[in-house]
Design a protein around this motif. Structure first.
Motif, PDB file in Angstrom:
ATOM      1  N   THR A 120       1.120   3.647 -22.568  1.00 31.48           N
ATOM      2  CA  THR A 120       1.146   4.898 -23.313  1.00 31.48           C
ATOM      3  C   THR A 120       2.510   5.538 -23.104  1.00 31.48           C
ATOM      4  N   VAL A 121       3.153   5.890 -24.202  1.00 35.67           N
ATOM      5  CA  VAL A 121       4.500   6.451 -24.137  1.00 35.67           C
ATOM      6  C   VAL A 121       4.461   7.908 -24.583  1.00 35.67           C
ATOM      7  N   SER A 122       5.083   8.782 -23.820  1.00 31.34           N
ATOM      8  CA  SER A 122       5.176  10.192 -24.184  1.00 31.34           C
ATOM      9  C   SER A 122       6.343  10.396 -25.140  1.00 31.34           C
ATOM     10  N   LEU A 123       6.054  10.974 -26.292  1.00 32.59           N
ATOM     11  CA  LEU A 123       7.095  11.278 -27.279  1.00 32.59           C
ATOM     12  C   LEU A 123       6.674  12.539 -28.014  1.00 32.59           C
ATOM     13  N   ASP A 124       7.374  13.633 -27.759  1.00 33.51           N
ATOM     14  CA  ASP A 124       6.974  14.937 -28.296  1.00 33.51           C
ATOM     15  C   ASP A 124       7.759  15.346 -29.541  1.00 33.51           C
ATOM     16  N   THR A 125       8.844  14.648 -29.800  1.00 29.93           N
ATOM     17  CA  THR A 125       9.663  15.007 -30.961  1.00 29.93           C
ATOM     18  C   THR A 125      10.351  13.769 -31.509  1.00 29.93           C
ATOM     19  N   LEU A 126      10.609  13.779 -32.798  1.00 30.58           N
ATOM     20  CA  LEU A 126      11.372  12.709 -33.448  1.00 30.58           C
ATOM     21  C   LEU A 126      12.830  13.098 -33.618  1.00 30.58           C
ATOM     22  N   ARG A 127      13.186  14.261 -33.138  1.00 30.55           N
ATOM     23  CA  ARG A 127      14.538  14.780 -33.331  1.00 30.55           C
ATOM     24  C   ARG A 127      15.309  14.732 -32.014  1.00 30.55           C
ATOM     25  N   PRO A 128      16.335  13.886 -31.928  1.00 24.65           N
ATOM     26  CA  PRO A 128      17.081  13.750 -30.670  1.00 24.65           C
ATOM     27  C   PRO A 128      17.615  15.065 -30.133  1.00 24.65           C
ATOM     28  N   GLU A 129      18.028  15.964 -31.024  1.00 23.10           N
ATOM     29  CA  GLU A 129      18.585  17.228 -30.534  1.00 23.10           C
ATOM     30  C   GLU A 129      17.508  18.088 -29.880  1.00 23.10           C
ATOM     31  N   ARG A 130      16.275  17.935 -30.309  1.00 19.92           N
ATOM     32  CA  ARG A 130      15.186  18.671 -29.669  1.00 19.92           C
ATOM     33  C   ARG A 130      14.874  18.102 -28.292  1.00 19.92           C
ATOM     34  N   LEU A 131      14.995  16.807 -28.133  1.00 17.75           N
ATOM     35  CA  LEU A 131      14.791  16.221 -26.811  1.00 17.75           C
ATOM     36  C   LEU A 131      15.836  16.747 -25.837  1.00 17.75           C
ATOM     37  N   VAL A 132      17.044  16.941 -26.301  1.00 19.97           N
ATOM     38  CA  VAL A 132      18.098  17.490 -25.454  1.00 19.97           C
ATOM     39  C   VAL A 132      17.737  18.894 -24.999  1.00 19.97           C
ATOM     40  N   SER A 133      17.284  19.722 -25.908  1.00 25.60           N
ATOM     41  CA  SER A 133      16.987  21.115 -25.563  1.00 25.60           C
ATOM     42  C   SER A 133      15.680  21.248 -24.793  1.00 25.60           C
ATOM     43  N   PHE A 134      14.727  20.359 -25.056  1.00 22.81           N
ATOM     44  CA  PHE A 134      13.396  20.495 -24.463  1.00 22.81           C
ATOM     45  C   PHE A 134      13.256  19.720 -23.158  1.00 22.81           C
ATOM     46  N   ALA A 135      13.945  18.572 -23.053  1.00 21.85           N
ATOM     47  CA  ALA A 135      13.775  17.709 -21.889  1.00 21.85           C
ATOM     48  C   ALA A 135      15.087  17.356 -21.208  1.00 21.85           C
ATOM     49  N   ARG A 136      16.175  17.950 -21.689  1.00 22.55           N
ATOM     50  CA  ARG A 136      17.494  17.731 -21.112  1.00 22.55           C
ATOM     51  C   ARG A 136      17.861  16.244 -21.035  1.00 22.55           C
ATOM     52  N   SER A 137      17.599  15.521 -22.115  1.00 27.95           N
ATOM     53  CA  SER A 137      17.922  14.102 -22.159  1.00 27.95           C
ATOM     54  C   SER A 137      18.503  13.734 -23.521  1.00 27.95           C
ATOM     55  N   THR A 138      19.475  12.844 -23.504  1.00 29.48           N
ATOM     56  CA  THR A 138      20.073  12.346 -24.742  1.00 29.48           C
ATOM     57  C   THR A 138      19.543  10.955 -25.089  1.00 29.48           C
ATOM     58  N   ARG A 139      18.473  10.522 -24.439  1.00 32.38           N
ATOM     59  CA  ARG A 139      18.041   9.126 -24.544  1.00 32.38           C
ATOM     60  C   ARG A 139      16.858   8.923 -25.486  1.00 32.38           C
ATOM     61  N   HIS A 140      16.849   9.671 -26.565  1.00 37.91           N
ATOM     62  CA  HIS A 140      15.771   9.547 -27.539  1.00 37.91           C
ATOM     63  C   HIS A 140      15.676   8.124 -28.088  1.00 37.91           C
ATOM     64  N   ALA A 141      16.808   7.523 -28.391  1.00 34.09           N
ATOM     65  CA  ALA A 141      16.806   6.169 -28.953  1.00 34.09           C
ATOM     66  C   ALA A 141      16.193   5.163 -27.987  1.00 34.09           C
ATOM     67  N   ASP A 142      16.373   5.369 -26.689  1.00 29.40           N
ATOM     68  CA  ASP A 142      15.788   4.465 -25.703  1.00 29.40           C
ATOM     69  C   ASP A 142      14.270   4.561 -25.685  1.00 29.40           C
ATOM     70  N   ILE A 143      13.737   5.761 -25.913  1.00 30.59           N
ATOM     71  CA  ILE A 143      12.285   5.939 -25.960  1.00 30.59           C
ATOM     72  C   ILE A 143      11.708   5.181 -27.144  1.00 30.59           C
ATOM     73  N   VAL A 144      12.334   5.331 -28.298  1.00 33.97           N
ATOM     74  CA  VAL A 144      11.865   4.622 -29.503  1.00 33.97           C
ATOM     75  C   VAL A 144      11.970   3.116 -29.283  1.00 33.97           C
ATOM     76  N   ALA A 145      13.055   2.660 -28.678  1.00 32.79           N
ATOM     77  CA  ALA A 145      13.215   1.238 -28.383  1.00 32.79           C
ATOM     78  C   ALA A 145      12.131   0.756 -27.429  1.00 32.79           C
ATOM     79  N   GLY A 146      11.744   1.607 -26.490  1.00 37.49           N
ATOM     80  CA  GLY A 146      10.687   1.251 -25.555  1.00 37.49           C
ATOM     81  C   GLY A 146       9.353   1.067 -26.236  1.00 37.49           C
ATOM     82  N   ILE A 147       9.036   1.936 -27.177  1.00 38.62           N
ATOM     83  CA  ILE A 147       7.790   1.811 -27.944  1.00 38.62           C
ATOM     84  C   ILE A 147       7.761   0.478 -28.675  1.00 38.62           C
ATOM     85  N   ARG A 148       8.851   0.138 -29.305  1.00 38.17           N
ATOM     86  CA  ARG A 148       8.912  -1.115 -30.067  1.00 38.17           C
ATOM     87  C   ARG A 148       8.874  -2.337 -29.158  1.00 38.17           C
ATOM     88  N   ALA A 149       9.551  -2.254 -28.020  1.00 40.03           N
ATOM     89  CA  ALA A 149       9.543  -3.372 -27.080  1.00 40.03           C
ATOM     90  C   ALA A 149       8.148  -3.596 -26.503  1.00 40.03           C
TER      91      ALA A 149
END
Length: 344
Positions: A120-149
């Motif tokens: 189970t993968v936690s993903l609260d937003t599809l917008r990378p800039e929101r992940l930066v403001s909400f979770a202080r991370s720039t690694r949105h693409a890595d999360i999406v890659a993890g889901i696919r992997a």
């Protein structure tokens, strides 16, 4: 030999959540909003051998499902070694992992080969800039890659957990479901809960199950409830859209499911929590490292579960003037009250 124990409300000891670390590489606002944290001492963290031994004892008392949590469990090195060890326990029918997905892509195939069933993968937003403001991370693409992997490795069907928070992502409720459908994953919306580090929690921030259903229905057509399997203790109520897409909602705030809860948690340092809302727990590390036999540990756990009367979410729902469960001072007094320590 399995001896199934029941609590004071006849709930079985069916599902165990193992927190393997209190560390995390995100700082989500609903879990870890502060700048600094008090971490559990390294020497207090249970070894893989200790975690396996405890799980084997829990399995002997009826537990058939184990979920690895954190913090972020993939920060624990060689997690596949623990998965392989847990797979030696014959009573376990399901070994799963909850992760924020940042480190999942390079680990997915190895975890599957070790015997992990689901992720189970936690993903609260599809917008990378929101992940930066909400979770202080720039690694949105890595999360999406993890889901696919995870999907490609056979760790499925992959589930995606999305905490719905007013003022943050209510405008993405439909988009998140569209994304999950496209990725062949099952989305589970989670009502924003007043636990752990959610020190700024307010009822006004909660997007309720009914509102989620209304938003989904307006976009995709009316969702119909999916009938639960007999004996299911899953926290999510599942729904199906007219096109066959299935999603779930975990309505812990507005529709607590305490009556069906068969879950308990072990923190990374061996504290056994009988309820997510519990103020404290049972120290299993001391007897574990102090020479207690398996039979003695089983007695502690069996007696603890038999006496369990916890209905934390129901009690909170009935609480007048409901606000955040803990203040920052309360969390600093005992870091085991943090969500990143006890696992969600």
């Amino acid at each position: 030999m399995t001896h199934s124990v029941r609590d004071a409300f006849a709930r079985p000891l069916g599902s165990l959540r193992l927190s393997v670390t209190d560390r995390c590489n995100l700082r989500c606002r609903y879990c870890m909003p502060e700048t600094d944290y008090t971490w559990l001492p390294r020497e207090s963290i249970l070894t893989f051998e200790e975690l396996t031994r405890l799980t084997r004892i829990f399995a002997g008392l009826g537990a058939t499902k184990v979920r690895l949590t954190g913090g972020e469990p993939l920060l624990r090195q060689d997690l596949d070694v623990l998965v392989r060890s847990l797979r030696t326990i014959p009573q376990l029918t399901d070994v799963a992992l909850t992760t924020n997905g940042v480190l999942l892509a390079p680990a997915a195939r190895e975890l599957r080969a070790a015997g992990l069933d689901r992720v189970t993968v936690s993903l609260d937003t599809l917008r990378p800039e929101r992940l930066v403001s909400f979770a202080r991370s720039t690694r949105h693409a890595d999360i999406v890659a993890g889901i696919r992997a995870a999907r490609d490795a056979g760790l499925g069907p992959v589930k995606i957990n999305s905490v719905a928070v007013r003022g943050f992502n209510e405008d993405e409720i439909g988009d998140l479901l569209e994304f999950a459908r496209a990725e062949q994953a099952e989305l589970r919306y989670i009502e924003y809960m007043d636990v752990g580090g959610a020190t700024q929690w307010s009822p006004a921030d909660v997007i309720s199950r009914e509102e989620i259903l209304a938003r989904v229905g307006a976009r995709f057509g009316p969702p119909a409830p999916v009938q639960r399997d007999n004996g299911s203790h899953a926290p999510a109520e599942r729904y199906v859209l007219p096109d066959g897409t299935v999603f779930g909602i975990i309505a812990s705030v507005t529709a607590p499911f305490c009556r069906d809860c068969d879950r308990s948690r072990i923190t990374a340092d061996g504290t056994w929590l009988l309820c997510l809302y519990a103020d404290d727990g049972v120290d299993l590390r001391e007897p574990l490292r102090g020479g207690a036999t398996d039979a003695e540990l089983a007695r502690i756990i069996g007696e603890g579960w038999s006496a369990r009367r916890d209905r934390g979410a129901e009690m909170r729902a009935a609480s007048p003037g409901r606000a955040a469960l803990h203040s920052l001072t309360s969390l600093r007094a005992d870091p085991r009250r943090e969500m990143h320590t006890r696992g969600g």
